[in-house]
Write a protein that holds these residues in place. Sequence first.
Motif, PDB file in Angstrom:
ATOM      1  N   SER A  44      -6.100   9.779  -1.172  1.00 40.16           N
ATOM      2  CA  SER A  44      -7.352  10.439  -1.519  1.00 40.16           C
ATOM      3  C   SER A  44      -8.262   9.512  -2.323  1.00 40.16           C
ATOM      4  O   SER A  44      -9.472   9.467  -2.087  1.00 40.16           O
ATOM      5  CB  SER A  44      -7.056  11.706  -2.317  1.00 40.16           C
ATOM      6  N   LEU A  45      -7.699   8.763  -3.263  1.00 42.53           N
ATOM      7  CA  LEU A  45      -8.500   7.808  -4.037  1.00 42.53           C
ATOM      8  C   LEU A  45      -9.071   6.709  -3.150  1.00 42.53           C
ATOM      9  O   LEU A  45     -10.225   6.305  -3.319  1.00 42.53           O
ATOM     10  CB  LEU A  45      -7.655   7.187  -5.150  1.00 42.53           C
ATOM     11  N   TYR A  46      -8.273   6.238  -2.215  1.00 42.05           N
ATOM     12  CA  TYR A  46      -8.768   5.198  -1.310  1.00 42.05           C
ATOM     13  C   TYR A  46      -9.941   5.704  -0.470  1.00 42.05           C
ATOM     14  O   TYR A  46     -10.968   5.046  -0.370  1.00 42.05           O
ATOM     15  CB  TYR A  46      -7.647   4.693  -0.394  1.00 42.05           C
ATOM     16  N   HIS A  47      -9.778   6.882   0.122  1.00 41.89           N
ATOM     17  CA  HIS A  47     -10.839   7.406   0.980  1.00 41.89           C
ATOM     18  C   HIS A  47     -12.083   7.796   0.176  1.00 41.89           C
ATOM     19  O   HIS A  47     -13.205   7.652   0.652  1.00 41.89           O
ATOM     20  CB  HIS A  47     -10.328   8.576   1.818  1.00 41.89           C
ATOM     21  N   GLY A  48     -11.902   8.283  -1.035  1.00 42.88           N
ATOM     22  CA  GLY A  48     -13.043   8.577  -1.894  1.00 42.88           C
ATOM     23  C   GLY A  48     -13.809   7.324  -2.277  1.00 42.88           C
ATOM     24  O   GLY A  48     -15.046   7.289  -2.223  1.00 42.88           O
ATOM     25  N   THR A  49     -13.079   6.276  -2.652  1.00 44.31           N
ATOM     26  CA  THR A  49     -13.713   5.002  -3.002  1.00 44.31           C
ATOM     27  C   THR A  49     -14.417   4.388  -1.803  1.00 44.31           C
ATOM     28  O   THR A  49     -15.546   3.892  -1.907  1.00 44.31           O
ATOM     29  CB  THR A  49     -12.663   4.019  -3.552  1.00 44.31           C
ATOM     30  N   THR A  50     -13.768   4.438  -0.664  1.00 42.51           N
ATOM     31  CA  THR A  50     -14.388   3.909   0.546  1.00 42.51           C
ATOM     32  C   THR A  50     -15.617   4.723   0.929  1.00 42.51           C
ATOM     33  O   THR A  50     -16.618   4.162   1.395  1.00 42.51           O
ATOM     34  CB  THR A  50     -13.364   3.894   1.696  1.00 42.51           C
ATOM     35  N   GLY A  51     -15.575   6.023   0.707  1.00 44.86           N
ATOM     36  CA  GLY A  51     -16.753   6.856   0.958  1.00 44.86           C
ATOM     37  C   GLY A  51     -17.929   6.460   0.080  1.00 44.86           C
ATOM     38  O   GLY A  51     -19.072   6.413   0.533  1.00 44.86           O
ATOM     39  N   ILE A  52     -17.649   6.150  -1.171  1.00 47.00           N
ATOM     40  CA  ILE A  52     -18.715   5.707  -2.080  1.00 47.00           C
ATOM     41  C   ILE A  52     -19.266   4.357  -1.626  1.00 47.00           C
ATOM     42  O   ILE A  52     -20.485   4.133  -1.638  1.00 47.00           O
ATOM     43  CB  ILE A  52     -18.189   5.652  -3.527  1.00 47.00           C
ATOM     44  N   LEU A  53     -18.382   3.448  -1.230  1.00 49.14           N
ATOM     45  CA  LEU A  53     -18.857   2.145  -0.748  1.00 49.14           C
ATOM     46  C   LEU A  53     -19.683   2.286   0.524  1.00 49.14           C
ATOM     47  O   LEU A  53     -20.716   1.623   0.684  1.00 49.14           O
ATOM     48  CB  LEU A  53     -17.670   1.212  -0.503  1.00 49.14           C
ATOM     49  N   TYR A  54     -19.244   3.151   1.425  1.00 50.27           N
ATOM     50  CA  TYR A  54     -20.023   3.380   2.641  1.00 50.27           C
ATOM     51  C   TYR A  54     -21.353   4.074   2.333  1.00 50.27           C
ATOM     52  O   TYR A  54     -22.339   3.857   3.031  1.00 50.27           O
ATOM     53  CB  TYR A  54     -19.240   4.207   3.665  1.00 50.27           C
ATOM     54  N   MET A  55     -21.387   4.895   1.291  1.00 48.94           N
ATOM     55  CA  MET A  55     -22.647   5.516   0.899  1.00 48.94           C
ATOM     56  C   MET A  55     -23.643   4.449   0.445  1.00 48.94           C
ATOM     57  O   MET A  55     -24.821   4.505   0.805  1.00 48.94           O
ATOM     58  CB  MET A  55     -22.426   6.535  -0.223  1.00 48.94           C
TER      59      MET A  55
END
Length: 103
Positions: A44-55
């Motif tokens: 969950s932390l990985y996908h959340g962080t990646t979501g922020i980077l993609y944002m």
Amino acid sequence: MAIPLLHGWVLYVSLTSFFISLMFLLSYLLGFYKRFASWRVLDSLYHGTTGILYMSAAVLQAHATIISEKDSINEYYINTAASFFAFLTTLLYILHAFSIYYH
């Protein structure tokens, strides 16, 4: 008109998430998820962080779309499609992060 900073950041985010996803896949295939109870939190932390980077990449891409509106119409359409898929990718990463965490 090519914007090197934009393309470099998008490429960095894409390649970094690809390699980390590949490491997650290998560790999943090796059965690490059975040994560690914190697997869901890490995922969950990985996908959340990646979501922020993609944002951040999506916002830069949207800015490039606004700039390219003055240039050729063909480049504008390409940047519009890239912006749409960047925001879609961001949404999917964030939804996956929440669904794993609350599941």
